[in-house]
Design a protein around this motif. Structure first.
Motif, PDB file in Angstrom:
ATOM      1  N   LEU A  36      14.407 -19.175  41.710  1.00  0.00           N
ATOM      2  CA  LEU A  36      13.137 -18.380  42.049  1.00  0.00           C
ATOM      3  C   LEU A  36      12.384 -18.251  40.911  1.00  0.00           C
ATOM      4  CD1 LEU A  36      13.747 -15.068  44.830  1.00  0.00           C
ATOM      5  CD2 LEU A  36      11.662 -16.831  44.641  1.00  0.00           C
ATOM      6  N   LYS A  37      12.582 -17.899  39.892  1.00  0.00           N
ATOM      7  CA  LYS A  37      11.695 -17.849  38.281  1.00  0.00           C
ATOM      8  C   LYS A  37      11.638 -18.282  38.135  1.00  0.00           C
ATOM      9  CE  LYS A  37      14.303 -14.692  35.317  1.00  0.00           C
ATOM     10  NZ  LYS A  37      15.617 -14.696  34.720  1.00  0.00           N
ATOM     11  N   LYS A  48       3.125 -20.469  37.955  1.00  0.00           N
ATOM     12  CA  LYS A  48       2.135 -19.881  36.966  1.00  0.00           C
ATOM     13  C   LYS A  48       1.440 -21.182  36.228  1.00  0.00           C
ATOM     14  CE  LYS A  48       2.386 -15.633  34.831  1.00  0.00           C
ATOM     15  NZ  LYS A  48       3.443 -15.277  33.946  1.00  0.00           N
ATOM     16  N   LEU A  94       8.469 -11.539  48.895  1.00  0.00           N
ATOM     17  CA  LEU A  94       9.916 -12.049  48.609  1.00  0.00           C
ATOM     18  C   LEU A  94      10.669 -11.227  49.156  1.00  0.00           C
ATOM     19  CD1 LEU A  94       9.885 -13.449  44.984  1.00  0.00           C
ATOM     20  CD2 LEU A  94       9.863 -14.613  47.237  1.00  0.00           C
ATOM     21  N   GLN A  95      10.410  -9.607  49.281  1.00  0.00           N
ATOM     22  CA  GLN A  95      11.499  -8.932  49.893  1.00  0.00           C
ATOM     23  C   GLN A  95      11.019  -9.316  51.412  1.00  0.00           C
ATOM     24  OE1 GLN A  95      10.222  -5.265  48.378  1.00  0.00           O
ATOM     25  NE2 GLN A  95      12.517  -5.232  46.911  1.00  0.00           N
ATOM     26  N   PRO A 125       6.563  -9.671  44.608  1.00  0.00           N
ATOM     27  CA  PRO A 125       7.636  -9.142  44.826  1.00  0.00           C
ATOM     28  C   PRO A 125       7.900  -8.827  46.618  1.00  0.00           C
ATOM     29  CG  PRO A 125       6.182  -7.832  43.282  1.00  0.00           C
ATOM     30  CD  PRO A 125       5.231  -9.152  43.580  1.00  0.00           C
ATOM     31  N   LEU A 154      23.291 -14.780  44.210  1.00  0.00           N
ATOM     32  CA  LEU A 154      22.593 -14.259  44.602  1.00  0.00           C
ATOM     33  C   LEU A 154      21.814 -14.717  43.320  1.00  0.00           C
ATOM     34  CD1 LEU A 154      22.933 -11.101  45.808  1.00  0.00           C
ATOM     35  CD2 LEU A 154      21.164 -12.401  46.965  1.00  0.00           C
ATOM     36  N   LEU A 198      27.556 -12.566  45.270  1.00  0.00           N
ATOM     37  CA  LEU A 198      26.933 -12.373  43.506  1.00  0.00           C
ATOM     38  C   LEU A 198      26.066 -13.645  42.754  1.00  0.00           C
ATOM     39  CD1 LEU A 198      28.797  -9.279  42.109  1.00  0.00           C
ATOM     40  CD2 LEU A 198      26.506  -9.810  41.875  1.00  0.00           C
ATOM     41  N   VAL A 204      14.078  -9.443  40.032  1.00  0.00           N
ATOM     42  CA  VAL A 204      13.927 -10.653  39.231  1.00  0.00           C
ATOM     43  C   VAL A 204      11.977 -11.096  39.226  1.00  0.00           C
ATOM     44  CG1 VAL A 204      14.105 -12.732  39.620  1.00  0.00           C
ATOM     45  CG2 VAL A 204      15.789 -11.368  40.093  1.00  0.00           C
ATOM     46  N   ALA A 205      11.472 -10.982  40.301  1.00  0.00           N
ATOM     47  CA  ALA A 205      10.320 -11.781  40.306  1.00  0.00           C
ATOM     48  C   ALA A 205       9.128 -10.282  38.786  1.00  0.00           C
ATOM     49  CB  ALA A 205       9.421 -11.280  41.741  1.00  0.00           C
ATOM     50  N   SER A 209      18.172 -16.097  42.492  1.00  0.00           N
ATOM     51  CA  SER A 209      16.956 -15.399  41.649  1.00  0.00           C
ATOM     52  C   SER A 209      17.067 -16.789  40.229  1.00  0.00           C
ATOM     53  CB  SER A 209      18.039 -14.668  40.437  1.00  0.00           C
ATOM     54  OG  SER A 209      18.958 -15.162  39.866  1.00  0.00           O
ATOM     55  N   HIS A 251       8.266 -19.936  40.254  1.00  0.00           N
ATOM     56  CA  HIS A 251       7.738 -18.782  39.775  1.00  0.00           C
ATOM     57  C   HIS A 251       6.893 -19.274  38.532  1.00  0.00           C
ATOM     58  CE1 HIS A 251       5.013 -15.468  39.716  1.00  0.00           C
ATOM     59  NE2 HIS A 251       5.715 -14.873  38.092  1.00  0.00           N
TER      60      HIS A 251
END
Lengths: 768, 576
Positions: free
Chosen positions: A468-469, A476, A503-504, A500, A461, A458, B39-40, A465, A472
């Protein structure tokens, strides 16, 4: 022969008296005579012979007029006929003689009429009657089937079935049966009668009634209240007017006037919106006022005051201003009221002039909305809105009904919600059950490790995340900072939407991408560099660290899996090689069996199973370590070994397993005999599967676990009876059937068919 | 619906419109944070609503998806979903959506928050920066709606907020089991069915009749020809008539309740007025019909002035005449009872001593069908709710429930008595019936069960000859050999009198609990346990042994003895 048959049938006929219509004149008598013996006939003949002796009537023919059963040879005689009997005569067919023809005809007639069969005997007739009647009644009864079924399956039955209305005997009925007896009662009655006090409801004397008829009390009250209100309002208004009249401040009055004007304008606006026709009238009024203004000399600077001011104007600024004001006012008042729409239109025109490129459709929208309403054109946008609102209006129009419906829905909805809630509860319960089961199955240690591991995952992850944010966002920002984005990037349909997915499943996308590439390669070589560029641009973003790691993990697992499977197969192969050394005869068969069951190693499975069972049955150690207690806590930190050692409570060694010395047996020691005494052993009747039954048991019905409504719903009794109310048998009218119009009595009186003969006899006896 | 007062921000997936609280959203939220896809998407769309400032009306649609404005729920539906929170329709939807209504208790506070923030947002408007977002916190106020905890009067019970989440109640089944067990035990503790005994007859009570309009009035006929009318509320005899010489064989009331009929061994049918004679008047029947033979039973039509007697044949009489308008026979034997169907009133059923049950149709004046049983049937009774169902009380200790359209197999065989069943009567609800037996007990059977749910007996009660279920379905009366009429509760442990709503709720709950856990062995044992007099108990044992011993299937070669079901076993023939 034919004659014989005929005779027989005749005989049968004669037994049936009712079928009559027999030729009685002659046939019957003859047939009766036939029974007589020949002696008589001979005697007759003798008499005839004697009588013929005297010469008269000598040539009487012996005739046979009728076919008889017995044709004796002696009867065939030529005696007395004087003719010789020739054989040919006998051979000749019987000639139609006139006397026989009638008989034949009659016989034919009888023959054509079929013989009626014997009536059935009484028992059988009655049986048929019964059967018919039974079928009829069964049919009648079968109409009750759906009702009976419904009542049997009903969740709840409320008795008595029909709603009883309390019967209140009208007072006159009560009084009519009751008489004043005692002197006191009589006196009271006398008094009442003297005043013409009526006994019935309403208990009013004629005078009172008349007064009431004049005006009802409520009406009077209402009227009075209205009057009172009107009077009060009037007085308020008067007081207010008086007060305002007394105010001397000019400024105040000015303000008031302005306010009034504003208000009028506002009202006018409102009116225009709501009622264009009225607004037009208003407009006319305004126009009239303008005309009046133009006609009059008001505000024309021609009055006494104005003249005086004009003199002063040279020197006084204020005076000049005042005059100016008046003039502007005049202008204002006399100015022709522009129909606002025109100006709008002009604006629109202007726009059109400005933007000639605007397609016609835009204007068409405006043109389409053509109505006699002058305000229409002005506020097109608003109008469209209003139109929309009006279009919605019809939907709103049947509101009362819809409201009712919604109310009823509202009533139903809570129920539905309850259902949903209940279902949800059930699901959760089952979930809990499952998790408990899992817990039971798994050793505690593993669970803990799992927990910790899951937590680790957890946290990982989470970190991921976050990364990732950030990634991203930075991307941007980059995109936004780069003012000039290359054409290629723009062509990307929706990079953000695609992301997404990417990413997956990075690999998958890559493959797709490659495919695309190939296609492109085949189709257009020109676009290839572009795509490649795009791909190269994307790759850094598409492969962040985390998915890679994940992928790696997955790969590792796969490898392991592969390894284990391989080892299994190797082992299974190894056994037969040993066997090969043994007997040659058995070898083949064994080989075959081995091959057939190569995949499943039963013994090993069993041993494994047993090992697991033993493991599971062992008492487990209790680990009471609290991570972070008395030391640093956080992600990735483990409690120290010392602490773990200290807080680990070792489980005592349990009793030896019963199957310790039985290698081929697993004895389940889990089964609790004491609990079994409380458990249901056989699946009860209405349930078809044990899971159904368990579910009903697991769903609690108490108010401790259910909302009030659910509780009430769950505990509704099956049959409700009212104490002190008589429950009558169900009636056809109760359930909407028509009961038969004719009464049973009338039906039975209409067919007085059977008062049985036996009974008749009895009755006769009674009479005697 | 009670929700935790402070709730974290809803998942952004449901941020659109109003977010309804869901149980188990905790887990959902964790999952939510885990999934990289979401999240994305979250990153793409906007910060979660908790971080997002409330948007003022005139603020630019910043950070909103294109579809957002379009998919905003209409205010009406939003109002419907919003539990009790006041909403100003003039307020823009964006503000509303930003203040997530989580529950009734949260509603107002949050809306208020939204309003306040609206002012703040105007100040903030020019500088939407990430730093600004970070500092802006959504403050959720704790507030409770007084409606949820304030009593209206002091006589009300205190409201206790309760969380019904099953995760918090792990022991619901054991707790309910214990409750069910207690309820069952209490039911047995309070099972005191005997209410009263009406004594006064000087011979065995041979027949009973209910008043059709009055619950308190009961009529009874005795073996010495005496008819008594009883008042049940006073438990007194209010009238005594010496109606016949010899037995009163049958008694029935007219459907309107103004008069009643009796038949006796003196071959007469007599009609009596329900009200007693005035002072000085002599007790006299309204009509007397002298018959040729003894009448053994009588029943009145349910709607019309017609009654039926039985003896050597079934006679249908018009009340106005002295001769039967119709008489029906099938075979020659004495018919012991005749009963009108209460629903399809032209139907009659009778049972004769030559072991058969015969059905008649009065309109067609013919018998319909006859079924012959192993032994003689004493009485039949029609189900008052199901037109084609009747139950026959048989000499072979059993009762048979038939569908009259299919007489060859009874719908149910009811066994439990240990001696001949003499009378049977249905509950007016049609769900149960009571049977009186020669074994000095009465039993209550559910219609669809083959075993009785209740047995009543007392030490002094002898052979029970007649039994009736009162028309409010609450009581049972039985008349027995030893001159008494006994009054019982139909439900042994029922509390009589008016119940408060809480008592009622508790009763219903207990009933449901008992039903729910009825199959559990302990509860079953307690619920089934009855004390039986020694005679019955030993009889039961004896019969069990006999049945075991006579089990021919068990003791013979398999296949040699055909298996015949209990239902089929006792039916000899059906005669058309």
């Amino acid at each position: 022969m034919t004659a014989n048959r005929l005779a027989e049938s005749l005989l049968a006929l004669s037994q049936q008296e009712e079928l009559v219509d027999l030729p009685k004149d002659y046939l019957l008598s003859e047939s009766e005579d036939e029974g007589d013996c020949d002696g008589e006939r001979k005697h007759q003949k003798l008499l005839e012979a004697i009588s013929s002796l005297d010469g008269k009537n000598r040539r009487k023919l012996a005739e046979r007029s009728e076919a008889s059963l017995k044709v004796s040879e002696f009867n065939v005689s030529s005696e007395g006929s004087g003719e010789k009997l020739v054989l040919a005569d006998l051979l000749e067919p019987v000639k139609t003689s006139s006397s026989l023809a009638t008989v034949k005809k009659q016989l034919n007639r009888v023959k054509s009429k079929k013989t009626v069969e014997l009536p059935l005997n009484k028992e059988e007739i009655e049986r048929i009657h019964r059967e018919v009647a039974f079928n009829k009644t069964s049919q009648v009864l079968s109409k009750w089937d759906p009702i009976v079924l419904k009542n049997r399956q009903a969740e709840q039955l409320v008795f008595p079935l029909e709603k009883e209305e309390p019967v209140i005997a009208p007072i006159e009925h009560v009084l009519s049966s009751w008489k004043a007896r005692t002197p006191l009662e009589q006196e009271i009655f006398n008094l009442l009668h003297k005043n013409k006090q009526p006994v019935t409801d309403p208990l009013l004397t004629p005078v009172e009634k008349a007064s009431l008829q004049a005006m009802s009390l409520e009406e009077a009250k209402m009227r009075r209240a209205e009057l009172q209100r009107a009077r009060a309002l009037q007085s308020y208004y008067e007081a207010k007017a008086r007060r305002e009249k007394k105010i001397k401040s000019k400024k105040y009055h000015k303000v008031v006037k302005k306010g009034k004007a504003k208000k009028a304008l506002k009202e006018f606006e409102q009116l225009r919106k709501v009622n264009p026709a009225a607004a037009l009238e208003e407009l006319e009024k305004i126009e009239k006022a303008r005309m009046m203004e133009r006609m009059s000399l008001k505000h024309q600077n021609s009055g006494k005051w104005a003249k005086s001011k004009a003199i002063m104007a040279k020197y006084d600024l204020e005076a000049r201003q005042a005059m100016q004001e008046q003039l502007t006012k005049n202008k204002e008042l006399t100015q022709k009221l522009q129909v606002a729409s025109e100006s709008e239109e002009e604006e629109g025109d202007g726009e059109e002039v400005e933007e000639l490129l605007v397609p016609d459709a835009v204007n068409e929208v405006q043109m389409n909305v053509d109505r006699p309403n002058p305000w229409m054109l002005r506020s097109c946008t608003r109008d469209t809105k209003e139109a929309a609102a009006e279009e919605e209006d019809p939907e709103q129009l049947p509101e009362p009904e819809a409201h009712e419906v919604s109310e009823s829905e509202g009533e139903e909805r809570p129920v539905a919600e309850e259902d949903i809630l209940l279902r949800e509860f059930e699901e959760r319960r089952s979930l809990r059950k499952r998790s408990e089961l899992n817990q039971d199955a798994e050793p505690a240690g593993s669970q803990e490790t799992k927990d910790s591991s899951s937590q680790e995952v957890l946290s990982e992850l989470k970190a991921l995340s976050q990364k990732l944010k950030e990634n991203h966002q930075s991307r941007k920002q980059k995109a936004s900072s780069e003012g000039t984005v290359p054409q290629v990037q723009r062509e990307e349909p929706a990079p953000e939407e695609e992301e997404p997915l990417l990413l997956q499943k990075p690999e998958r996308v890559q493959m797709l991408e490659e495919l695309e590439k190939e296609e492109c390669f085949q189709n257009k070589e020109v676009s290839r560099p572009v795509l490649e560029g795009r791909w190269s641009e994307k790759t850094p973003n598409n492969h962040p660290d985390a998915p890679k790691e994940k992928k790696k993990k997955e790969q590792m697992i796969d490898l392991q899996n592969l390894l284990t499977t391989q080892s299994l197969s190797v082992k299974s192969l190894a056994v037969p090689t040993i066997e090969m050394l043994e007997d040659e005869v058995e070898r083949n068969q064994r080989q075959m069996i081995k091959e057939a069951f190569a995949g499943d190693d039963v013994i090993r499975d069993f041993l494994k199973e047993k090992r697991e069972a033993v493991e599971a049955s062992k008492p487990k150690d209790v680990d009471l370590t609290l991570p972070g207690w008395g030391e640093w806590g956080g992600v990735g930190l483990k409690p120290s070994a010392k602490k773990r050692r200290r807080f680990l409570i070792k489980a005592p060694e349990g009793p030896p397993r019963k199957d310790k010395n039985l290698p081929n047996v697993i004895i389940n020691e889990k089964r609790n005999i004491h609990a079994a005494a409380h458990q249901v052993r056989v699946l009860p009747y209405p349930f078809t599967h044990h899971r159904q039954f368990e579910r009903t048991i697991q769903t609690p019905i108490g108010s401790t676990w259910n909302t009030q409504r659910a509780f009430q719903k769950l505990t509704t009794p099956k049959v409700i009876t009212k104490p002190g109310h008589i429950i009558k048998p169900i009636k056809a009218e109760d359930v909407g059937y028509r009961s038969s119009s004719r009464s049973d009595l009338s039906v039975i009186q209409r067919n007085p068919k059977r008062v049985t003969t036996r009974h008749k006899k009895q009755l006769k006896k009674n009479v005697d | 619906r009670r929700s935790p007062l402070v709730r974290a921000s809803p998942p952004p997936g449901s941020a659109r419109g109003l977010w309804r609280p869901r149980r188990g959203s905790q887990a959902a939220r964790i999952c939510h944070q885990v999934t990289p896809a979401e999240v994305a998407s979250e990153g793409r769309c906007q910060p979660p609503p908790s971080l997002r400032p409330a948007l003022p009306t005139n603020a630019p649609a910043l950070g909103r998806g294109r579809d957002r404005t379009a998919k905003e729920p209409p205010p009406a539906s939003a109002g419907r979903q919003n539990y009790g929170a006041s909403q100003d329709p003039a307020k823009p939807a964006s503000v509303r959506s930003s203040s997530h209504v989580t529950g009734s208790s949260m509603g107002k506070a949050e809306v208020a928050c939204g309003r306040r923030r609206r002012g703040a947002a105007l100040i903030w408007n020019p500088s939407w920066s990430s730093a600004g977002r970070a500092t802006k916190m959504k403050v959720k106020m704790l507030s409770r709606n007084p409606d949820n905890y304030v009593r209206e009067t002091k006589f009300d019970l205190q409201r206790v907020p309760r969380n019904y989440d099953p995760a918090l109640h792990p022991f619901e089944v054991p707790r309910e089991y214990v409750r069910a067990l207690n309820a069952t035990k209490l039911e047995r503790v309070f099972a005191k069915p005997f209410l009263a005994s009406l004594d006064g007859h000087r011979d065995g009570v041979n027949c009973l009749a209910k008043h059709p309009k009055n619950l308190a009035t009961v009529l009874s006929g005795a073996c010495d020809g005496e008819v008594r009318i009883w008042n049940l509320t006073q438990r007194k005899c209010i009238r005594t008539i010496q109606a016949h010489e010899g037995f009163v064989r049958g008694i029935c009331t007219r459907f309107c309740g103004t008069s009643f009929f009796t038949v006796g061994d003196d071959k007469t049918v007599k009609q009596w007025k329900m009200d007693g004679p005035g002072y000085g008047e002599e007790e006299e029947p309204l009509h007397t019909i002298l018959g040729k033979t003894v009448y053994t039973g009588i029943d009145h039509h349910w709607k019309e002035a017609v009654f039926a007697t039985c003896g050597q044949q079934v006679d249908i009489w018009d009340e106005q005449r002295t001769n039967p308008i119709c008489s029906m026979t099938w075979g020659f034997d004495s018919i012991s009872s005749v009963k009108f169907n209460p629903i399809e009133t032209f139907l009659l059923g009778s049972c004769a001593s030559d072991r058969n049950i015969v059905l008649y149709d009065m309109r067609q004046a013919t018998p319909l069908k006859k079924v012959i049983l192993d032994m003689r049937t004493n009485t039949i009774c029609w189900n008052p709710m199901e037109a084609f169902i009747f139950t026959a009380a048989n000499e072979d200790y059993n009762l048979y429930t038939f569908d009259m359209r299919a007489l060859d197999t009874p719908v149910m065989v009811h066994m439990d008595h240990v001696s001949a069943v003499l009378d049977v009567d249905y509950s007016p609800t049609g769900k149960e019936f009571v049977s009186a037996s020669f074994d000095k007990s009465i039993r209550i059977f559910p219609v669809d069960k083959s075993r009785s749910r209740e047995v009543y007996h007392t030490k002094r009660m002898q052979h029970v000859i007649c039994v009736k279920w009162t028309s409010d379905s609450k009581y049972i009366m039985c008349g027995s050999d030893e001159m008494n009429i006994r009054l019982w509760k139909a439900n042994a442990s029922e509390k009589l009198g008016v119940l408060t709503s809480r008592e009622k709720a508790a009763k219903d709950y207990n009933q449901k609990l008992k039903e729910k856990f009825q199959h559990h062995p302990h509860i079953k044992r307690i619920a089934r346990h009855r004390h039986l007099p020694k005679s019955i108990y030993s009889q039961i044992q004896e019969q069990r042994i006999m049945k075991e011993a006579l089990n021919r299937i068990k003791h013979s070669k398999p296949g040699s003895v055909p298996v015949v079901s209990e239902k089929k076993k006792h039916i000899v023939a059906v005669v058309k």
